[in-house]
Design a protein around this motif. Sequence first.
Motif, PDB file in Angstrom:
ATOM      1  N   ASP A  33       0.747  -1.296  -0.342  1.00  0.00           N
ATOM      2  CA  ASP A  33       0.035  -0.215  -0.090  1.00  0.00           C
ATOM      3  C   ASP A  33       0.966   1.304  -0.096  1.00  0.00           C
ATOM      4  N   ILE A  34       0.419   2.221  -0.894  1.00  0.00           N
ATOM      5  CA  ILE A  34       1.184   3.448  -0.767  1.00  0.00           C
ATOM      6  C   ILE A  34       0.151   4.599  -0.359  1.00  0.00           C
ATOM      7  N   THR A  35       0.672   5.178   0.706  1.00  0.00           N
ATOM      8  CA  THR A  35      -0.404   6.180   1.597  1.00  0.00           C
ATOM      9  C   THR A  35       0.195   7.490   1.595  1.00  0.00           C
ATOM     10  N   PHE A  36      -0.877   8.511   1.306  1.00  0.00           N
ATOM     11  CA  PHE A  36      -0.441   9.960   1.614  1.00  0.00           C
ATOM     12  C   PHE A  36      -1.483  10.515   2.437  1.00  0.00           C
ATOM     13  N   PHE A  37      -0.920  11.381   3.056  1.00  0.00           N
ATOM     14  CA  PHE A  37      -1.911  12.184   3.926  1.00  0.00           C
ATOM     15  C   PHE A  37      -2.001  13.505   3.389  1.00  0.00           C
ATOM     16  N   ASN A  38      -3.323  13.946   3.103  1.00  0.00           N
ATOM     17  CA  ASN A  38      -3.575  15.267   2.735  1.00  0.00           C
ATOM     18  C   ASN A  38      -2.720  15.736   1.370  1.00  0.00           C
ATOM     19  N   ASN A  39      -2.177  14.786   0.760  1.00  0.00           N
ATOM     20  CA  ASN A  39      -1.519  15.296  -0.537  1.00  0.00           C
ATOM     21  C   ASN A  39      -1.983  14.649  -1.814  1.00  0.00           C
ATOM     22  N   LYS A  40      -3.204  15.273  -1.948  1.00  0.00           N
ATOM     23  CA  LYS A  40      -3.848  14.875  -3.293  1.00  0.00           C
ATOM     24  C   LYS A  40      -2.901  14.817  -4.627  1.00  0.00           C
ATOM     25  N   TYR A  41      -2.070  15.894  -4.692  1.00  0.00           N
ATOM     26  CA  TYR A  41      -1.421  16.245  -5.493  1.00  0.00           C
ATOM     27  C   TYR A  41      -0.393  15.325  -5.962  1.00  0.00           C
ATOM     28  N   ALA A  42       0.254  14.868  -4.948  1.00  0.00           N
ATOM     29  CA  ALA A  42       1.119  13.609  -5.158  1.00  0.00           C
ATOM     30  C   ALA A  42       0.503  12.403  -5.629  1.00  0.00           C
ATOM     31  N   ALA A  43      -0.576  11.993  -4.933  1.00  0.00           N
ATOM     32  CA  ALA A  43      -1.286  10.795  -5.157  1.00  0.00           C
ATOM     33  C   ALA A  43      -1.862  10.825  -6.614  1.00  0.00           C
ATOM     34  N   GLU A  44      -2.271  11.811  -7.011  1.00  0.00           N
ATOM     35  CA  GLU A  44      -2.815  11.966  -8.498  1.00  0.00           C
ATOM     36  C   GLU A  44      -1.966  11.722  -9.455  1.00  0.00           C
ATOM     37  N   LYS A  45      -0.592  12.042  -9.296  1.00  0.00           N
ATOM     38  CA  LYS A  45       0.501  11.939 -10.258  1.00  0.00           C
ATOM     39  C   LYS A  45       0.620  10.381 -10.559  1.00  0.00           C
ATOM     40  N   LEU A  46       0.367   9.381  -9.452  1.00  0.00           N
ATOM     41  CA  LEU A  46       0.554   8.165  -9.915  1.00  0.00           C
ATOM     42  C   LEU A  46      -0.492   7.418 -10.627  1.00  0.00           C
ATOM     43  N   GLU A  47      -0.028   7.177 -12.070  1.00  0.00           N
ATOM     44  CA  GLU A  47      -0.840   6.430 -13.100  1.00  0.00           C
ATOM     45  C   GLU A  47      -0.960   4.950 -12.879  1.00  0.00           C
ATOM     46  N   GLN A  48      -2.169   4.654 -12.866  1.00  0.00           N
ATOM     47  CA  GLN A  48      -2.475   3.468 -12.946  1.00  0.00           C
ATOM     48  C   GLN A  48      -1.543   2.405 -14.042  1.00  0.00           C
ATOM     49  N   GLY A  49      -0.788   1.155 -13.823  1.00  0.00           N
ATOM     50  CA  GLY A  49      -0.225   0.571 -15.007  1.00  0.00           C
ATOM     51  C   GLY A  49       1.184   1.053 -15.176  1.00  0.00           C
ATOM     52  N   LYS A  50       1.703   2.164 -14.614  1.00  0.00           N
ATOM     53  CA  LYS A  50       3.034   2.700 -14.847  1.00  0.00           C
ATOM     54  C   LYS A  50       3.835   2.142 -13.743  1.00  0.00           C
ATOM     55  N   GLU A  51       5.257   2.124 -14.175  1.00  0.00           N
ATOM     56  CA  GLU A  51       6.202   1.474 -13.282  1.00  0.00           C
ATOM     57  C   GLU A  51       6.858   2.745 -12.542  1.00  0.00           C
ATOM     58  N   TYR A  52       7.275   2.593 -11.163  1.00  0.00           N
ATOM     59  CA  TYR A  52       7.724   3.715 -10.407  1.00  0.00           C
ATOM     60  C   TYR A  52       8.971   3.141  -9.441  1.00  0.00           C
ATOM     61  N   LEU A  53       9.823   4.071  -9.330  1.00  0.00           N
ATOM     62  CA  LEU A  53      10.640   3.790  -8.168  1.00  0.00           C
ATOM     63  C   LEU A  53      10.155   4.595  -6.940  1.00  0.00           C
ATOM     64  N   PHE A  54       9.891   3.938  -5.735  1.00  0.00           N
ATOM     65  CA  PHE A  54       9.524   4.337  -4.429  1.00  0.00           C
ATOM     66  C   PHE A  54      10.321   4.479  -3.484  1.00  0.00           C
ATOM     67  N   LEU A  55      10.824   5.627  -2.749  1.00  0.00           N
ATOM     68  CA  LEU A  55      11.953   5.741  -1.934  1.00  0.00           C
ATOM     69  C   LEU A  55      11.434   6.003  -0.521  1.00  0.00           C
ATOM     70  N   GLY A  56      11.172   5.231   0.386  1.00  0.00           N
ATOM     71  CA  GLY A  56      10.627   5.446   1.601  1.00  0.00           C
ATOM     72  C   GLY A  56      10.800   4.214   2.725  1.00  0.00           C
ATOM     73  N   LYS A  57       9.972   4.208   3.798  1.00  0.00           N
ATOM     74  CA  LYS A  57      10.069   3.059   4.824  1.00  0.00           C
ATOM     75  C   LYS A  57       9.017   2.429   4.857  1.00  0.00           C
ATOM     76  N   ILE A  58       9.158   0.976   4.741  1.00  0.00           N
ATOM     77  CA  ILE A  58       8.007   0.232   4.931  1.00  0.00           C
ATOM     78  C   ILE A  58       7.679  -0.174   6.464  1.00  0.00           C
ATOM     79  N   THR A  59       6.392  -0.225   6.731  1.00  0.00           N
ATOM     80  CA  THR A  59       5.724  -0.503   7.760  1.00  0.00           C
ATOM     81  C   THR A  59       4.689  -1.460   7.479  1.00  0.00           C
ATOM     82  N   GLY A  60       4.117  -2.029   8.824  1.00  0.00           N
ATOM     83  CA  GLY A  60       3.280  -2.969   8.622  1.00  0.00           C
ATOM     84  C   GLY A  60       3.326  -4.187   9.384  1.00  0.00           C
ATOM     85  N   LYS A  61       2.197  -5.108   9.543  1.00  0.00           N
ATOM     86  CA  LYS A  61       2.136  -6.227  10.247  1.00  0.00           C
ATOM     87  C   LYS A  61       2.079  -7.295   9.325  1.00  0.00           C
ATOM     88  N   GLY A  62       2.314  -8.558   9.631  1.00  0.00           N
ATOM     89  CA  GLY A  62       2.211  -9.786   8.952  1.00  0.00           C
ATOM     90  C   GLY A  62       2.177  -9.383   7.485  1.00  0.00           C
TER      91      GLY A  62
END
Length: 676
Positions: free
Chosen positions: A92-121
């Motif tokens: 899951d890629i999540t943004f808070f209050n950042n519509k601009y960033a979120a809308e830049k991501l296009e379905q079906g395209k390949e991206y590099l993501f830099l950040g920290k992964i969190t989560g359980k199981g």
Amino acid sequence: MEFNASIKYLKGVGEKRAAMLAKLGIFTLWDLLTFYPRIYEDWSKISSISDAPMNETVCIKAIVGTRCREHKIRKGMTLYKTEVTDGETLLDITFFNNKYAAEKLEQGKEYLFLGKITGKGYYKSMVSPEFEEYDGSKKMRPIYPQTAGLNSRAIEKLVKTAFSVCDSFSDPLPEDIRNNYCLMGIKQALHNIHFPESEDLLSEARRRLIFEELFLLELGLMRLKSKNRRSTAAEMPNDCTGEFMSLLPFELTKAQKRAISQAAEDMKKNVPMNRLLQGDVGSGKTAVSAALIYNCAKNGFQSALMAPTEVLAAQHYNTLAKMFENTDINIGLLTGSTPTAEKKKTKAALKSGEISLVIGTHALIQKDVEFKNLGLAVTDEQHRFGVNQRGSLSSKGINPHTLVMSATPIPRTLALIIYGDLDLSILDEMPKGRQKTETYLVSTEIRERAYGYVKKHLCEGRQGYIVCSLVAENEASELTAATELYKDLADGFFKGFSVGLLHGKMKPAEKKAVMDSFSSGETQLLVSTTVIEVGIDVPNAVIMVIENAERFGLSQLHQLRGRIGRGTEKSTCIMISDARNDVTSQRLKILASTTDGFKIADEDLKLRGPGDFFGSRQHGLPELKIADMMTDGEAIRETHAAASELLKKNPALTGEEYVLLRNAVNRLFSGGISMN
Ligand code: ADP
Ligand code: MG
């Protein structure tokens, strides 16, 4: 656009940005292109989602699988969520209050993501990552030092624009030098330092830019030095230093004798001596300079001895006047506070040749100070003067011999840069009979006991110092802190003893009176600020208390402590401090554990970083953008050799292929030194 075009004309830079860039020292395109990244963000090591460690910054490559969905979680807080996959695992890629960033991501395209992964199981998510469309290349992205309002990404964008509009990259390093030392061209180097194509190219780019910077520095400094190496009018064929020794109440150490004979050899030649005398506090540098001054006078020339403070100049005057009492050497003293009539007389006597040694402060390098035949210029505590100030004293004669003295120990490779190729004499031995000064670190609870210990020494006929620090860096508080402590002690604990007060804001005549009284032994205890730090020499003073020791730098404490332990008596230094902070107490403990100036300077550097220790403030050298004097020792040696070879072949750097190099050296030294 040209390299030196104003940054204002670059697309994306308006008034406001220009002002922010100015704060970073960026005014031209060139300044921007040589504004180097501090570190790099690695987008080249791509991990799979399942292998990526949790809670660490990682880079993953993934395809956007879903359109971005919007969830209003509460008032004013909207969450944007999309699912991506690397073919094996969902994330899951999540943004808070950042519509601009979120809308830049296009379905079906390949991206590099830099950040920290969190989560359980099985559930994994990455919150607010940075991302870029994947274009097949592997990247390291630059991280720049930032200023408020201008972040690293914004600077990165400007640098990219600058590259796209810069049409000429003229290389200051001529081709033959680049070939000889296997250095890449300037354009490739600049490009790779900002946007490395690979780690190898990045390190090649660094090597090339460090080489260039040090090479220019060496060329400038060597030019400065070669000015000193024109033949001197002060040849001193007779070595008279042997007879000087009979004037001393002590036997010189082997190290002192060696330094004196090295210098006397230099002075026989028709090229001026250019020598650094390095010796820890108390090693007896003054006696070495006195021997050379004597030698100079006996060969018929005048000498000048310059010290950074009036107190020290006055002390040297007293010491040497006594030493030369039964000789025909006339001595003058010239400082800012010398009365005008007296100054006039001294200057006239210098010009006529009646005086053969003048001792003083900066006053010596005033325009109207003229010599009949200056043959030797000595600078004491030289690290307190800038490169250019040192030059001005020698310019008072026809290429006189020069000796600079310093207690600040620096590694050999650094000495090479800072002093060009000054010859070096080292006093690595203390005068006979010296005992190691004992140093204690105590808390304020024990202050009374410390004072009691001081009192005991005073009763035994010894003298001592109590040093207090500045509370704040302003004159008024320096005065009150010192004055109050003085009053407290003189009327309180040390009532009945003769206590003196010395601080920087006293009139020179007052200072002199206080110092004279302390030197003669009349004053038993001197309450002082750091004005006693440099050079003061009263061997009967064997005890020192330093208040608020945590406020002083390590080297400064070492200098202060160097005021005691100058005789054969055992000396004690008590540092008072309640600081329990780790770094502070570590620093103070180092001081308590050793009296070796080299070790202390080394530790000081480690704790403080080279910063202003080797910065332009202390040495009058231009600031370095990429080379590091502490760690680039190998490059310093390499460029030193390269620069001396080039100047041997072509001392004035004439010829078409050196125009850019010459200009670059001049630009680097635009504060003072010129190649032309
Ligand atoms: P620094 O190197 O810190 O400038 P000074 O020149 O002030 O040291 O010398 C420190 C003290 O040591 C002075 O009191 C000086 O007279 C004394 N001194 C210098 N050389 C010798 C020696 N060879 N033997 C004994 N005492 C010496
Ligand atoms: Mg000294």
